[in-house]
Design a protein around this motif. Sequence first.
Motif, PDB file in Angstrom:
ATOM      1  N   LYS A  83      74.549  96.701 120.239  1.00 28.36           N
ATOM      2  CA  LYS A  83      75.968  96.893 119.917  1.00 28.36           C
ATOM      3  C   LYS A  83      76.812  96.587 121.146  1.00 28.36           C
ATOM      4  CE  LYS A  83      76.592  98.574 115.742  1.00 28.36           C
ATOM      5  NZ  LYS A  83      75.595  99.498 115.234  1.00 28.36           N
ATOM      6  N   MET A  87      81.960  94.353 118.887  1.00 24.04           N
ATOM      7  CA  MET A  87      81.478  94.417 117.496  1.00 24.04           C
ATOM      8  C   MET A  87      82.204  95.560 116.757  1.00 24.04           C
ATOM      9  SD  MET A  87      78.981  92.094 117.201  1.00 24.04           S
ATOM     10  CE  MET A  87      77.703  92.592 116.060  1.00 24.04           C
ATOM     11  N   ASN A  88      83.532  95.655 116.952  1.00 28.13           N
ATOM     12  CA  ASN A  88      84.302  96.770 116.395  1.00 28.13           C
ATOM     13  C   ASN A  88      84.890  96.420 115.029  1.00 28.13           C
ATOM     14  OD1 ASN A  88      86.079  94.871 117.244  1.00 28.13           O
ATOM     15  ND2 ASN A  88      87.540  96.288 118.152  1.00 28.13           N
ATOM     16  N   GLU A  89      84.108  95.722 114.235  1.00 26.03           N
ATOM     17  CA  GLU A  89      84.571  95.337 112.902  1.00 26.03           C
ATOM     18  C   GLU A  89      83.487  95.684 111.899  1.00 26.03           C
ATOM     19  OE1 GLU A  89      86.211  91.276 112.652  1.00 26.03           O
ATOM     20  OE2 GLU A  89      86.035  91.265 114.825  1.00 26.03           O
ATOM     21  N   ALA A  90      83.829  95.609 110.614  1.00 22.32           N
ATOM     22  CA  ALA A  90      82.866  95.937 109.564  1.00 22.32           C
ATOM     23  C   ALA A  90      81.626  95.046 109.699  1.00 22.32           C
ATOM     24  CB  ALA A  90      83.506  95.729 108.203  1.00 22.32           C
ATOM     25  N   ALA A  91      80.464  95.686 109.591  1.00 27.16           N
ATOM     26  CA  ALA A  91      79.222  94.946 109.843  1.00 27.16           C
ATOM     27  C   ALA A  91      78.111  95.365 108.886  1.00 27.16           C
ATOM     28  CB  ALA A  91      78.782  95.175 111.281  1.00 27.16           C
ATOM     29  N   THR A 108      72.617  93.687 113.768  1.00 28.07           N
ATOM     30  CA  THR A 108      73.981  93.720 113.219  1.00 28.07           C
ATOM     31  C   THR A 108      74.522  92.312 112.999  1.00 28.07           C
ATOM     32  OG1 THR A 108      74.335  95.697 114.552  1.00 28.07           O
ATOM     33  CG2 THR A 108      76.304  94.630 113.697  1.00 28.07           C
ATOM     34  N   LEU A 110      78.377  90.787 111.683  1.00 25.89           N
ATOM     35  CA  LEU A 110      79.724  91.094 111.200  1.00 25.89           C
ATOM     36  C   LEU A 110      79.908  90.558 109.783  1.00 25.89           C
ATOM     37  CD1 LEU A 110      82.078  90.533 114.274  1.00 25.89           C
ATOM     38  CD2 LEU A 110      81.024  92.649 113.462  1.00 25.89           C
ATOM     39  N   LYS A 111      80.535  91.392 108.938  1.00 25.70           N
ATOM     40  CA  LYS A 111      80.694  91.018 107.523  1.00 25.70           C
ATOM     41  C   LYS A 111      81.459  89.716 107.359  1.00 25.70           C
ATOM     42  CE  LYS A 111      80.182  95.539 105.420  1.00 25.70           C
ATOM     43  NZ  LYS A 111      80.737  96.592 104.560  1.00 25.70           N
ATOM     44  N   LYS A 112      82.383  89.442 108.279  1.00 22.59           N
ATOM     45  CA  LYS A 112      83.226  88.249 108.101  1.00 22.59           C
ATOM     46  C   LYS A 112      82.431  86.939 108.228  1.00 22.59           C
ATOM     47  CE  LYS A 112      84.866  88.076 112.899  1.00 22.59           C
ATOM     48  NZ  LYS A 112      86.011  88.310 113.780  1.00 22.59           N
TER      49      LYS A 112
END
Length: 189
Positions: A83, A87-91, A108, A110-112
């Motif tokens: 981490k 990585m401070n986004e939805a994952a 991890t 990231l969802k995007k």
Amino acid sequence: MELLKNKIRQEGTVLNNSVLKVDSFLNHQIDPVLMFQMGEEFAHRFQDAGATKILTIESSGIAVALATGFKMGLPVVFARKKKSVLMNEAAYTAKVFSFTKKESSEITVLKKFLAAGEKILIIDDFLASGEAALGLTEIVRQAGSTVAGIGIVIEKSFQAGAAKLQAANYHLESLVRIGSFENGQVLFL
Ligand code: 5GP
């Protein structure tokens, strides 16, 4: 892939009859010519898989995934093992036990970077117990996408991973398959 077998015969070292060290061309120093030849081979083997994106795991999967993505004209995403504040986004995350480090980590993505409805080609350097590959399939599942196939540079067929992935009906392609290590020698299947 004969070229890769020869490289392993010339430069690989067997540790404890279970681990193959190939740090002169894959895991530390990288042979770019070989990487692009392997990328071409994966592109050929998965040409009808309908992949829309490539997913690998840092760090040793990245080079060969990049070469494959270049040949297939596909974007490449790699799962992170550590981490970071970036990585401070939805994952999406999955737990993976590392065969070489003997510790669990959370991988991890990231969802995007992984939308639903994609067909993901998973690429990695080694297949041993299958933890890394299965962790990546779990992330693909969470994203609502499907696995187009799994490409492995070096499969150690005497460990459980290959059988697990085949039992789960994944299209598995390994560039070389190792049946055993005997007295420091690599015996290919
Ligand atoms: P698995 O998750 O299938 O047990 O192991 C695959 C991961 O462990 C690979 O991503 C690779 O980093 C590492 N690994 C497993 N076996 C070996 C090996 O014999 N040599 C090297 N260099 N890495 C290995």
